[in-house]
Write a protein that holds these residues in place. Structure first.
Motif, PDB file in Angstrom:
ATOM      1  N   LYS A 135      41.309 -12.738 -10.676  1.00  0.00           N
ATOM      2  CA  LYS A 135      40.138 -12.893 -11.533  1.00  0.00           C
ATOM      3  C   LYS A 135      39.396 -14.187 -11.229  1.00  0.00           C
ATOM      4  CE  LYS A 135      38.679 -12.657 -16.354  1.00  0.00           C
ATOM      5  NZ  LYS A 135      39.119 -12.503 -17.771  1.00  0.00           N
ATOM      6  N   LEU A 136      40.136 -15.271 -11.098  1.00  0.00           N
ATOM      7  CA  LEU A 136      39.546 -16.550 -10.711  1.00  0.00           C
ATOM      8  C   LEU A 136      40.029 -16.879  -9.313  1.00  0.00           C
ATOM      9  CD1 LEU A 136      39.882 -18.739 -13.951  1.00  0.00           C
ATOM     10  CD2 LEU A 136      37.899 -17.439 -13.153  1.00  0.00           C
ATOM     11  N   PHE A 137      39.110 -16.917  -8.374  1.00  0.00           N
ATOM     12  CA  PHE A 137      39.500 -17.167  -6.987  1.00  0.00           C
ATOM     13  C   PHE A 137      38.466 -18.042  -6.299  1.00  0.00           C
ATOM     14  CE2 PHE A 137      39.132 -16.171  -2.453  1.00  0.00           C
ATOM     15  CZ  PHE A 137      40.393 -16.569  -2.042  1.00  0.00           C
ATOM     16  N   PHE A 138      38.961 -19.051  -5.586  1.00  0.00           N
ATOM     17  CA  PHE A 138      38.133 -19.899  -4.730  1.00  0.00           C
ATOM     18  C   PHE A 138      38.883 -20.088  -3.423  1.00  0.00           C
ATOM     19  CE2 PHE A 138      36.964 -24.502  -3.641  1.00  0.00           C
ATOM     20  CZ  PHE A 138      35.877 -24.120  -2.872  1.00  0.00           C
ATOM     21  N   GLY A 139      38.288 -19.647  -2.325  1.00  0.00           N
ATOM     22  CA  GLY A 139      38.971 -19.735  -1.044  1.00  0.00           C
ATOM     23  C   GLY A 139      38.041 -20.109   0.087  1.00  0.00           C
ATOM     24  N   PHE A 140      38.661 -20.439   1.225  1.00  0.00           N
ATOM     25  CA  PHE A 140      37.934 -20.755   2.446  1.00  0.00           C
ATOM     26  C   PHE A 140      38.901 -20.585   3.605  1.00  0.00           C
ATOM     27  CE2 PHE A 140      39.985 -24.549   0.980  1.00  0.00           C
ATOM     28  CZ  PHE A 140      40.347 -25.278   2.096  1.00  0.00           C
ATOM     29  N   SER A 141      38.369 -20.576   4.799  1.00  0.00           N
ATOM     30  CA  SER A 141      39.216 -20.390   5.980  1.00  0.00           C
ATOM     31  C   SER A 141      39.078 -21.564   6.932  1.00  0.00           C
ATOM     32  CB  SER A 141      38.825 -19.094   6.714  1.00  0.00           C
ATOM     33  OG  SER A 141      37.593 -19.275   7.407  1.00  0.00           O
ATOM     34  N   ALA A 142      39.920 -21.577   7.948  1.00  0.00           N
ATOM     35  CA  ALA A 142      39.722 -22.531   9.036  1.00  0.00           C
ATOM     36  C   ALA A 142      38.400 -22.199   9.726  1.00  0.00           C
ATOM     37  CB  ALA A 142      40.880 -22.442  10.028  1.00  0.00           C
ATOM     38  N   VAL A 143      37.782 -23.203  10.329  1.00  0.00           N
ATOM     39  CA  VAL A 143      36.494 -22.995  10.981  1.00  0.00           C
ATOM     40  C   VAL A 143      36.628 -23.158  12.491  1.00  0.00           C
ATOM     41  CG1 VAL A 143      35.206 -23.802   8.978  1.00  0.00           C
ATOM     42  CG2 VAL A 143      35.803 -25.422  10.776  1.00  0.00           C
ATOM     43  N   GLU A 144      35.802 -22.407  13.186  1.00  0.00           N
ATOM     44  CA  GLU A 144      35.713 -22.536  14.641  1.00  0.00           C
ATOM     45  C   GLU A 144      34.320 -23.054  14.983  1.00  0.00           C
ATOM     46  OE1 GLU A 144      35.287 -19.585  18.453  1.00  0.00           O
ATOM     47  OE2 GLU A 144      36.962 -19.213  17.093  1.00  0.00           O
ATOM     48  N   PRO A 145      34.191 -24.257  15.533  1.00  0.00           N
ATOM     49  CA  PRO A 145      32.867 -24.772  15.878  1.00  0.00           C
ATOM     50  C   PRO A 145      32.286 -24.037  17.077  1.00  0.00           C
ATOM     51  CG  PRO A 145      34.564 -26.301  16.616  1.00  0.00           C
ATOM     52  CD  PRO A 145      35.273 -25.217  15.851  1.00  0.00           C
ATOM     53  N   ILE A 146      31.013 -23.708  17.004  1.00  0.00           N
ATOM     54  CA  ILE A 146      30.323 -23.045  18.102  1.00  0.00           C
ATOM     55  C   ILE A 146      29.065 -23.836  18.442  1.00  0.00           C
ATOM     56  CG2 ILE A 146      31.230 -20.741  17.607  1.00  0.00           C
ATOM     57  CD1 ILE A 146      28.617 -20.119  16.150  1.00  0.00           C
ATOM     58  N   ASP A 147      28.578 -23.646  19.672  1.00  0.00           N
ATOM     59  CA  ASP A 147      27.382 -24.367  20.105  1.00  0.00           C
ATOM     60  C   ASP A 147      26.131 -23.542  19.822  1.00  0.00           C
ATOM     61  OD1 ASP A 147      27.256 -22.418  22.111  1.00  0.00           O
ATOM     62  OD2 ASP A 147      28.224 -23.714  23.598  1.00  0.00           O
ATOM     63  N   GLU A 148      24.999 -24.026  20.282  1.00  0.00           N
ATOM     64  CA  GLU A 148      23.732 -23.367  19.993  1.00  0.00           C
ATOM     65  C   GLU A 148      23.663 -21.957  20.565  1.00  0.00           C
ATOM     66  OE1 GLU A 148      20.443 -25.828  21.019  1.00  0.00           O
ATOM     67  OE2 GLU A 148      20.987 -27.426  19.640  1.00  0.00           O
ATOM     68  N   ALA A 149      24.394 -21.704  21.649  1.00  0.00           N
ATOM     69  CA  ALA A 149      24.401 -20.384  22.268  1.00  0.00           C
ATOM     70  C   ALA A 149      25.490 -19.479  21.705  1.00  0.00           C
ATOM     71  CB  ALA A 149      24.575 -20.521  23.780  1.00  0.00           C
ATOM     72  N   GLY A 150      26.248 -19.977  20.744  1.00  0.00           N
ATOM     73  CA  GLY A 150      27.317 -19.188  20.158  1.00  0.00           C
ATOM     74  C   GLY A 150      28.648 -19.324  20.859  1.00  0.00           C
ATOM     75  N   GLY A 151      28.720 -20.185  21.861  1.00  0.00           N
ATOM     76  CA  GLY A 151      29.969 -20.396  22.582  1.00  0.00           C
ATOM     77  C   GLY A 151      30.928 -21.294  21.825  1.00  0.00           C
ATOM     78  N   ARG A 152      32.193 -21.070  22.000  1.00  0.00           N
ATOM     79  CA  ARG A 152      33.207 -21.855  21.305  1.00  0.00           C
ATOM     80  C   ARG A 152      33.244 -23.284  21.844  1.00  0.00           C
ATOM     81  NH1 ARG A 152      39.695 -20.382  20.960  1.00  0.00           N
ATOM     82  NH2 ARG A 152      40.258 -22.054  19.495  1.00  0.00           N
ATOM     83  N   ILE A 153      33.335 -24.259  20.932  1.00  0.00           N
ATOM     84  CA  ILE A 153      33.453 -25.666  21.304  1.00  0.00           C
ATOM     85  C   ILE A 153      34.919 -26.064  21.165  1.00  0.00           C
ATOM     86  CG2 ILE A 153      32.742 -28.029  20.794  1.00  0.00           C
ATOM     87  CD1 ILE A 153      30.185 -26.921  19.573  1.00  0.00           C
TER      88      ILE A 153
END
Length: 326
Positions: A135-153
């Motif tokens: 009922k009460l939930f606040f979550g988030f995940s690990a993040v993957e940084p990407i560049d302007e072209a969408g490539g993984r940094i």
């Protein structure tokens, strides 16, 4: 012979249970180069029942026009339970844009998404399957940084810093809500996932240019302990127009506003989340715990300790006015 009626009725009730609706709210501003890719990652979600809400903050570029072209495609619109695109009549700021999007959301779980970032294909399914009944939930995940072209940094230290803060909480046995007192460990508003009921209780985002996401998270953790998905399920784009780069000069004043907000919701009243750091929750031990969080300890001295009547050492003047508790 024992009747099977109750079992059959129970199974039938499960079959009739309505599916959960997930709302994805997108705040869009001046991201004509990224908005199409952003929306495609929502389209490609493996979770079936999704409503999409896009609010454009009167972008001066072609962001709104590109988004409108995409949502008008029949194949795109058919994928969603509903698909809404609106534009602010003038530039109102990020907090107003998020708040308008939230006001339109009808789902049981609400997924924030920045218009320059992306979801992994299974992001909604993972959160819904693991936490959809809370009922009460606040979550988030690990993040993957990407560049302007969408490539993984792979060389950027940002995700490492965030993971360190989370791992430190685990090693010390501290609740994850405590880690939010040092910094915005979710990286961005777009990484937030909240239950509809929590959004109703937490309320609207505050009028802050740089730290509106952190202040919102600090209010959320006074209501419920945050949950963390360890795998990279949010793609955070780093580019020259990132707001954290352009608005860093206002960070100090807004950090003070964040800590003041936390004091109001966790210190001046009994917080709903009994694990969050508060003297009401922990008594005298609170003053020992805050030493584990240098940033919070510093701001507590600025905002809270000077106004303890038994410890006041200066006369009242314009610099020592008491906090206006709301």
């Amino acid at each position: 012979m024992r009747s099977s009626g109750p079992i059959i009725r129970s199974l039938f009730a499960v079959e009739l249970r309505p599916p959960m609706l997930a709302s994805v709210v997108v705040a869009c501003y001046k991201h004509e180069a990224y908005i199409e890719e952003c929306l495609e990652t929502v389209y490609e979600q493996t979770f079936p029942d999704v409503e999409l809400i896009v609010v454009d903050d009167h972008s001066p570029d072609k962001s709104f026009e590109i988004a409108r072209r995409i949502v008008r495609k029949k194949s795109f619109a058919r994928r969603f339970v509903s698909c809404t695109l609106v534009r602010n009549p003038l530039n109102l700021g990020a907090h107003c844009t998020w708040n308008r999007a939230l006001s339109l959301a009808k789902g049981g779980m609400i997924f924030f998404l920045n218009s320059d970032d992306m979801f992994s294909k299974d992001r909604i399914r993972i959160f819904a399957s693991q936490h959809g009944n809370e009922k009460l939930f606040f979550g988030f995940s690990a993040v993957e940084p990407i560049d302007e072209a969408g490539g993984r940094i792979t060389t950027h230290q940002y995700p490492t810093i965030l993971r360190y803060a989370i791992d430190r909480a685990r090693i010390t046995g501290s609740p994850l809500s405590w880690a939010f007192l040092d910094s915005q460990i979710a990286a961005s508003t777009g990484n937030f996932v909240l239950s509809r009921e929590l959004v109703r209780k937490v309320g609207l985002l505050s009028d802050l240019k740089y730290c509106h996401d952190w202040e919102y998270a600090l209010r959320a953790v006074t209501m419920v302990e945050p949950r963390y998905v360890e795998s990279d399920r949010y793609m955070y784009r780093l580019h020259s127009t990132n707001s954290y780069r352009n608005l860093s000069h206002v960070a100090e004043n807004e950090t003070k506003a964040c800590m003041s907000s936390y004091c109001v919701h966790a210190i001046a009243r009994r917080p709903v989340n009994r694990a969050c750091l508060s003297p009401i929750n922990f008594g005298e031990a609170f003053y020992k715990f805050i030493k584990l969080h240098p940033n919070f300890n510093y701001w507590m001295k600025q905002l809270y300790a000077p106004y303890q009547p038994d410890h006041r050492t200066v006369d009242w003047n314009e610099w020592t006015m008491p906090l206006a508790w709301r």
